[in-house]
Design an enzyme around this catalytic site. Structure first.
Site, PDB file in Angstrom:
ATOM      1  CG  ASN A   9     -55.105 -38.803 -19.918  1.00  0.00           C
ATOM      2  OD1 ASN A   9     -56.360 -37.719 -19.130  1.00  0.00           O
ATOM      3  ND2 ASN A   9     -56.260 -40.802 -19.557  1.00  0.00           N
ATOM      4  CE  LYS A  11     -55.960 -41.469 -15.514  1.00  0.00           C
ATOM      5  NZ  LYS A  11     -56.609 -42.614 -15.143  1.00  0.00           N
ATOM      6  CG  HIS A  96     -59.327 -42.977 -20.674  1.00  0.00           C
ATOM      7  ND1 HIS A  96     -60.030 -43.376 -19.869  1.00  0.00           N
ATOM      8  CD2 HIS A  96     -58.181 -43.348 -20.731  1.00  0.00           C
ATOM      9  CE1 HIS A  96     -58.651 -44.075 -18.509  1.00  0.00           C
ATOM     10  NE2 HIS A  96     -57.241 -43.282 -18.902  1.00  0.00           N
ATOM     11  CD  GLU A  98     -59.805 -43.253 -15.905  1.00  0.00           C
ATOM     12  OE1 GLU A  98     -59.818 -42.074 -16.377  1.00  0.00           O
ATOM     13  OE2 GLU A  98     -58.946 -43.359 -15.242  1.00  0.00           O
ATOM     14  CD  GLU A 168     -54.627 -45.793 -21.407  1.00  0.00           C
ATOM     15  OE1 GLU A 168     -53.191 -45.940 -20.603  1.00  0.00           O
ATOM     16  OE2 GLU A 168     -55.906 -46.139 -20.938  1.00  0.00           O
ATOM     17  N   GLY A 174     -54.592 -46.561 -13.020  1.00  0.00           N
ATOM     18  CA  GLY A 174     -54.966 -45.570 -11.769  1.00  0.00           C
ATOM     19  C   GLY A 174     -54.373 -46.608 -10.027  1.00  0.00           C
ATOM     20  CB  SER A 214     -49.416 -48.474 -12.236  1.00  0.00           C
ATOM     21  OG  SER A 214     -50.769 -48.521 -12.127  1.00  0.00           O
TER      22      SER A 214
HETATM   23  C1  PEP Z   1     -54.350 -43.398 -17.617  1.00  0.00           C
HETATM   24  O1  PEP Z   1     -55.073 -42.196 -17.538  1.00  0.00           O
HETATM   25  O2  PEP Z   1     -54.926 -43.737 -19.034  1.00  0.00           O
HETATM   26  C2  PEP Z   1     -53.540 -44.209 -17.000  1.00  0.00           C
HETATM   27  C3  PEP Z   1     -53.002 -45.201 -17.945  1.00  0.00           C
HETATM   28  O3  PEP Z   1     -53.295 -43.570 -15.601  1.00  0.00           O
HETATM   29  P1  PEP Z   1     -52.586 -44.391 -14.569  1.00  0.00           P
HETATM   30  O4  PEP Z   1     -51.168 -44.317 -15.320  1.00  0.00           O
HETATM   31  O5  PEP Z   1     -52.152 -43.414 -13.480  1.00  0.00           O
HETATM   32  O6  PEP Z   1     -52.908 -46.045 -14.654  1.00  0.00           O
END
Ligand code: PEP
Length: 252
Positions: A9, A11, A96, A98, A168, A174, A214
């Site tokens: 992803n 972003k 997601h 976010e 998630e 992040g 992460s």
């Molecule tokens: C994500 O954007 O779904 C995500 C898991 O980001 P990160 O791997 O940076 O934590």
């Protein structure tokens, strides 16, 4: 037999030059890739069409990070499932955290988007996850169960089998603070049980359930070797071709 799905992803990152450079590097790295692992990248909307043309002869699949649920109309600034399907997008990330947190996406909206993706034959990756406060209060399972039950509202058995779920935990996205492999597997297995209550064992045993939060080169192996985890949704580490490729190779 579930095929692991490793999804990047991106972003809101990468201009066109950077996008094409990242894709070209990934195409090179995956040239002789023959493991039973699905590789997916989800770039920003502006790069989808050009990237589609360059990955056509590769093993890399294309996904979008979001979409509207209507086919067309007066929705300034939105992109529809019909438009994504038209340019060959095969997957879409739905709900997601976010988008839930920063753009106020509700369970009802996510349900509409899920149905719209399924109608257009785009495979939805439904994201679910709890906040740190919810985990500390011990209500993470009921939060996840609610998110899943609401997202799948009025979706039939046949369509349910096409959905991918990404667990998630919001506190791990992040932040550099990943869930332990035990925590991640426990939640993936809880998600499988929840899906089984809704749609039965067959759908639940075949469903792809990813972990996201992460995932990096140094923890991918451990997380991806868990029984109920079938791949990962990766933010930061998907922006570097070499790192993303190493994570892909950790999948089994
Ligand atoms: C994500 O954007 O779904 C995500 C898991 O980001 P990160 O791997 O940076 O934590």
């Amino acid at each position: 037999m579930r095929t692991p799905l490793i999804a990047g992803n991106w972003k809101m990152n990468n201009n066109m030059t950077e996008s094409m450079e990242l894709v070209d590097n990934l195409i090179q790295l995956t040239k002789n890739f023959n493991k039973n692992v699905e590789i997916l990248i989800c770039p920003p909307f502006t790069a989808l069409f050009s990237i589609k043309n360059s990955i056509n002869d590769s093993v890399i699949k294309l996904g979008a990070q979001n979409m509207h649920f209507e086919e067309k109309g007066a929705y300034t600034g939105e992109v529809s499932p019909m438009m994504l399907h038209d340019i060959g997008v095969e997957y879409v990330i739905i709900g997601h955290s976010e988008r839930r947190q920063l753009f106020n996406e509700t369970d009802d909206l996510i349900n509409k988007k899920l149905k719209a993706a399924l109608k257009y034959g785009i495979k939805p990756i439904l994201c679910v996850g709890e906040t740190l406060g919810q985990r500390e209060s011990g209500i993470e399972k009921s939060i996840i169960k609610n998110q899943i039950t609401n997202a799948f509202n009025d979706i039939n058995d046949k369509d349910s089998a096409k959905v991918i779920i990404a667990y998630e935990p919001i506190w791990a996205i992040g932040t550099g603070k990943n869930a332990t492999s035990n925590q991640a597997n426990e939640m993936a297995s809880f998600i499988r049980k929840t899906v089984s209550e809704l749609y039965g064992e067959l759908v639940s045993q075949n469903m792809i359930i990813q972990y996201g939060g992460s995932v990096k080169v140094n923890n991918a192996n451990e997380i991806l070797s868990q029984n109920d985890i079938d791949g990962a949704l990766i933010g930061g580490a998907s922006l570097k071709a070499e790192d993303f490729y190493k994570i892909i190779n950790s999948a089994q």
